[in-house]
Design a protein around this motif. Structure first.
Motif, PDB file in Angstrom:
ATOM      1  N   GLY A  20       0.755  -1.280  -0.205  1.00 23.01           N
ATOM      2  CA  GLY A  20      -0.009  -0.200   0.024  1.00 23.01           C
ATOM      3  C   GLY A  20       0.912   1.315  -0.056  1.00 23.01           C
ATOM      4  N   PHE A  21       1.706   1.323   0.924  1.00 22.54           N
ATOM      5  CA  PHE A  21       2.922   2.417   0.901  1.00 22.54           C
ATOM      6  C   PHE A  21       3.471   2.711  -0.322  1.00 22.54           C
ATOM      7  CE2 PHE A  21       7.430   3.923   0.824  1.00 22.54           C
ATOM      8  CZ  PHE A  21       6.926   5.172   1.729  1.00 22.54           C
ATOM      9  N   LEU A  33       2.326   1.826  -3.489  1.00 21.04           N
ATOM     10  CA  LEU A  33       1.291   2.092  -4.385  1.00 21.04           C
ATOM     11  C   LEU A  33       0.726   3.587  -4.250  1.00 21.04           C
ATOM     12  CD1 LEU A  33      -0.955  -1.077  -4.290  1.00 21.04           C
ATOM     13  CD2 LEU A  33       0.207  -0.166  -6.130  1.00 21.04           C
ATOM     14  N   GLU A  34       0.729   3.985  -2.987  1.00 17.61           N
ATOM     15  CA  GLU A  34       0.409   5.443  -2.765  1.00 17.61           C
ATOM     16  C   GLU A  34       1.434   6.509  -3.070  1.00 17.61           C
ATOM     17  OE1 GLU A  34      -0.626   5.707   1.124  1.00 17.61           O
ATOM     18  OE2 GLU A  34      -2.285   4.452   1.031  1.00 17.61           O
ATOM     19  N   ASN A  35       2.645   6.001  -3.035  1.00 13.56           N
ATOM     20  CA  ASN A  35       3.920   6.786  -3.215  1.00 13.56           C
ATOM     21  C   ASN A  35       4.615   6.844  -4.435  1.00 13.56           C
ATOM     22  OD1 ASN A  35       4.111   8.451  -0.346  1.00 13.56           O
ATOM     23  ND2 ASN A  35       3.977   6.403  -0.086  1.00 13.56           N
TER      24      ASN A  35
END
Length: 942
Positions: free
Chosen positions: A714-715, A717-719
């Motif tokens: 998730g980290f 994918l977000e950044n």
């Protein structure tokens, strides 16, 4: 950034002598001194700021996840040590120019010396515990090179090995202690550590941490019981001895205790341990300095003794004791460097350092005699010289600051004994060489050295006299250093006369009794001989040999030389631990349940199982087993594609092709069929073990996949887009988020390629003319259809490679995959046309390609430092051009280019060279067409 230049200029200066060695010794010596001198001038330019009470700092984020920053500080303590390190270092360079013979590899010597100087500068300026340790270990390596410089001598090799072993072991203990210290404080920044003294002393882990840190300091500064390595470092050239023993390596442990004094001192444990160890070291070194007959041996043991004296003062820990310790560090550096260089002059001009062959040199070498006498008197603590004042301060602190409750008289008595021995060995050093008649003449007629060789000694001796007559001149420098250690200014005044008191009486007793001890020196040596000779170097070597034999015997109990046995125990241990973990679980299936299964997944799983089993069953038939193994790799690639991982699928497929080519080239020289070696019982055991382990691993995977976990995806994918500027998350991870890992991997790949290239270079293996069944290889070495296909596929593959490379930041692809595609295309050309044909057209070596790739990737990371960002921080932006439209440019593309070149260069170094190691084997009575020509002997036309 001035501090950064002060720290890094000496490190860059290591390259200067390598470049200038071919221009002659004078040019090399002058060029080598430029960058250290510039660093010294830059440091002196900071004196106004330091005098105003500032502590200068600079920090660049390096590896924040480890708490490691490229952080340097310049305060009074680092100023004092840097003056000694760089100032005396420059004098040593001048001295070494005349000491080394023209035949010596002086370029290499200067490079080692400057590397050592840079390491010590890094230690005293490091503002981060981990950075300090890195420089600490660099001093161990560079001192090993310096001590073993004359590698043709056994004593040099053994002395270097002993120093590296002892200080290296202490360095590992120090690393553990610093990690523990940083954990206690919550930071590795030096300011945080120095401010956390109360919390550190109250922590229950303090005794363990203190023991580990002191182990590092004691081993480096030759404190008891690790003092034995230092005298055997005398096998180094005298300039090295003068530098290591006066201003640098042996002072590193002293510096560490002074630097960390506000954080780890102040406890009874510190006072008792440090003071008693220092006193034992002082007396041990003083006694052996008195009975040695080699000039450098006397000076080495005297160094051990004076290091013990400084350690005692740091153990006492009072403000005036800290002042006395720092003052004696300054004094010891001046007179000890002068004495070592004087010993080198005597050895250089007479051909010997043995007292038995020296004597009466006053007439032949009057100036050297005067200089040595003054420096020796300073070492003995004679009034009106610098050593007298700091020794008086030492006596005062042992009297006024009780360390051992109820035994306050012990330290003053032992200190006086040490002073007596110091006077005795100093007097012996001077009198026996210059005034006492020689029993046997030296090998060479003695005479004075060139003036410039003696000039560093004259300067240092002048400092001994000036500071001794006007100690007030040193107050400014010492005041800054004491304030850096104590954290607050200290009011003090240095003077020659302090009135009639007990310390003065102790000095008088030391001088009078020291003269008497030298007068009865024969009796003392007779007493010493009663204990029998002990050579620490031989004892150390014997201990290492015993340790090696014990290790071999211990290993022999478990090592049967069977790889199968190793693997059996390893897999059994894995099975046991995995089974115990499964046994503690209440249920195997988690809350997520099972995912739906379709026919395609079942077919892929069946093929995967079939390929795995077939590989094991056909392992005796190498080619068939290799084909079955390729089925496994292909199914894994399809699995990645099926579950939306195209980057992994492309990478896996490319790696499979390269790996299959590599294995086919290697297996070509091995029998096509191997004999049966395992019994049915062993096969059954292996099947049961492999099946059980596979069941356990599958169960663990099933348990994890059916449970709700918090992935790290998730980290990323977000950044990925806002932080790395790319939509291809996998590629952004490789070139940005985990770029440091990728840099390490391509470095290892390039090194592996270079190593394999070196191993295969000029290797020639006979190529079999037939297979294991006797069938002769086809005479059509390069089939026309393969040649035609390769010529058509090459430009297409290179185009695809460029396309994959350019799109990799936002779509599946990247430098690694593109590099493998390029390498496979070129290898196909080699296979189709032959090595000689291909090399005539690809007329360039692959080694520079791989090295250039690693270099470009590294420079990309370093470039971020120029803009104040952490190492390997990428930047990106969007631009527009007519006809082209909007497009993105990212610095990560340069890093990816480095990855691409490293992969292409390393892969081709391995495969292209493995394909040309054959020499044709033409058996007797065999038609010439029966054996295929070697790649090197084929003469195909263009």
């Amino acid at each position: 950034m001035t501090l950064m230049w002060i720290a890094l200029l000496p490190l860059a200066g290591m390259l200067v002598p390598m470049v200038t060695a071919g221009r002659g010794r004078r040019a090399c010596s002058l060029a080598t001194a430029v960058l250290p001198a510039l660093a010294l001038l830059l440091m002196l330019a900071q004196l106004p700021a330091l005098s105003a009470g500032e502590a200068l700092r600079v920090s660049v984020t390096w590896i924040p996840s480890l708490g490691l920053d490229l952080a340097f500080r310049l305060d009074g303590l680092s100023l004092l040590f840097n003056l000694l390190i760089m100032g005396i270092g420059l004098l040593i360079l001048l001295y070494a120019h005349y000491y080394l013979s023209p035949e010596e590899p002086y370029g290499r010597f200067y490079a080692y010396l400057i590397l050592f100087m840079a390491s010590m500068v890094g230690i005293v300026m490091a503002d981060n515990l981990i950075l300090l340790w890195l420089y600490w270990e660099l001093t161990s390596l560079s001192s090993f090179l310096l001590i073993g410089f004359w590698s043709h001598r056994s004593d040099a090799r053994k002395g270097a090995r002993m120093a590296l072993t002892v200080t290296g072991a202490g360095g590992l203990a120090l690393l553990a202690g610093l990690l523990l210290l940083g954990d206690m404080v919550g930071s590795y920044a030096m300011d945080d550590v120095l401010a956390g003294g109360e919390a550190i002393l109250a922590d229950p882990r303090y005794p363990i941490m203190l023991a580990l840190v002191l182990l590092g300091a004691f081993t480096k500064s030759a404190q008891f019981p690790f003092q034995f390595w230092l005298p055997h470092a005398m096998a180094a050239p005298t300039p090295v001895s003068a530098y290591l023993h006066s201003a640098t390596m042996v002072k590193a442990g002293i510096f560490l205790m002074a630097r960390l004094h506000p954080a780890i001192a102040g406890s009874d444990l510190w006072s008792a341990v440090v003071s008693l160890v220092g006193m034992a070291t002082m007396l041990y070194g003083a006694w052996f300095a008195l009975v040695k007959t080699d000039l450098k041996g006397i000076l080495a043991f005297s160094t051990v003794s004076h290091l013990g004296l400084i350690t005692v003062l740091l153990g006492i820990g009072s403000p005036m004791a800290v002042l006395a310790a720092l003052f004696h560090i300054l004094n010891h550096a001046t007179f000890k460097a002068a004495l070592f260089m004087s010993a080198g002059i005597i050895d250089h001009e007479t051909g010997t350092r043995e007292l038995g062959r020296l004597g009466g040199l006053k007439r032949a070498m009057p100036v050297t005699a005067l200089l040595t006498s003054v420096a020796g008197a300073a070492m003995a603590g004679v009034p009106l010289l610098n050593g007298f004042i700091s020794k008086e301060m030492f006596f005062t602190e042992t009297v006024e600051t009780p360390v051992l409750a109820g035994l306050s008289w012990v330290l003053p008595v032992l200190a006086t004994i040490g002073g007596i021995l110091s006077v005795a060995y100093s007097l012996r050093l001077v009198h026996a060489v210059f005034f006492k008649p020689a029993k046997q003449g030296p090998p060479k007629a003695p005479h004075e050295p060139p003036w410039l060789m003696r000039a560093p000694v004259e300067l240092l001796v002048a400092l001994c006299v000036i500071v001794g007559l006007a100690p007030v001149l040193a107050e400014g420098l010492l005041g800054l250093a004491v304030e850096a250690v104590l954290g607050e200014p200290l009011a003090f005044h240095l003077a020659i006369w302090h009135g009639l008191n007990l310390p003065l009486a102790m000095s008088a007793i030391a001088i009078i009794a020291g003269v008497a001890a030298y007068w009865r020196h024969a009796d003392l040596r007779h007493f010493h001989r009663g204990f029998g000779p002990v050579d620490a170097r031989l004892v150390f070597e014997a201990a290492l040999q015993r340790l090696g034999r014990w290790s071999e015997r211990s290993l022999g109990r478990f090592d049967g030389g069977s790889l199968q046995r190793y693997m059996t125990w390893l897999l059994f241990a894995s099975l046991l631990m995995g089974g115990l973990g499964l046994a503690r679980m209440s249920g195997l299936t988690g809350a997520l349940g099972n995912q739906p299964v379709d026919g395609v997944v079942l077919l892929g799983a069946a093929l995967l199982v079939f390929g795995g089993i077939a590989t094991a069953v056909t392992h005796r038939f190498r080619l068939i087993s290799l084909i079955m193994l390729s089925v496994v790799g292909l199914v894994v690639s399809l699995t990645f594609a099926r579950f939306s991982a195209p980057d992994l699928a492309l990478t896996q497929l490319s790696v499979e092709v390269v790996t299959m080519i590599l294995l086919m080239l290697a297996l070509f020289f091995l029998p096509q069929k191997t004999p049966t070696e395992s019994s049915n019982r062993r096969n059954l055991r292996d099947v049961v073990l492999a099946g059980a382990l596979g069941l356990v691993v599958a169960s663990l995977n099933y348990a994890v996949l059916t449970r709700d976990t918090t992935p790290i995806s998730g980290f990323f994918l977000e950044n990925s887009v806002p932080g790395g500027g790319g939509h291809n998350v996998v590629n952004v991870i490789l070139v940005d988020f985990r770029g440091f890992d990728t840099l390490g991997e391509i470095t290892v790949l390039a090194l592996a390629g270079l190593a394999i290239f070196k191993l295969l270079n000029r290797l020639r293996v006979f190529m079999p003319h037939s297979d294991g069944e006797g069938r002769v290889w086809s005479p059509d070495r390069y089939p026309a259809i393969l040649t035609s296909i390769s010529m058509a596929l090459l430009p297409l593959a290179l185009l695809v490679s460029a396309f994959i490379f350019l799109r990799g930041h936002n779509e599946p692809g990247g430098g690694f995959i593109a590099g493998l595609v390029t390498a496979v295309a070129l290898i196909l050309l080699y296979m189709a046309r032959g090595v000689e044909w291909a090399q005539q057209r690809l007329d360039f070596p692959y080694q520079p390609v791989a090295v250039a790739g690693v270099g470009i990737a590294t420079l990309t990371g370093l470039g971020s430092w120029l803009f104040g960002y952490p190492f390997l921080t990428s930047s990106f932006g969007y631009f527009s051009l007519p006809l082209v439209g909007k497009f993105e440019l990212a610095t990560a593309m340069l890093f990816d280019l480095g990855v691409y070149l490293a992969v292409v260069g390393a892969t081709l170094m391995i495969l292209a060279n493995l394909g040309k190691v054959t020499t044709p084997h033409r058996p007797a009575k065999e038609p010439s067409t029966a054996s295929a020509p070697s790649p090197d002997s084929s003469k195909e036309s263009s």
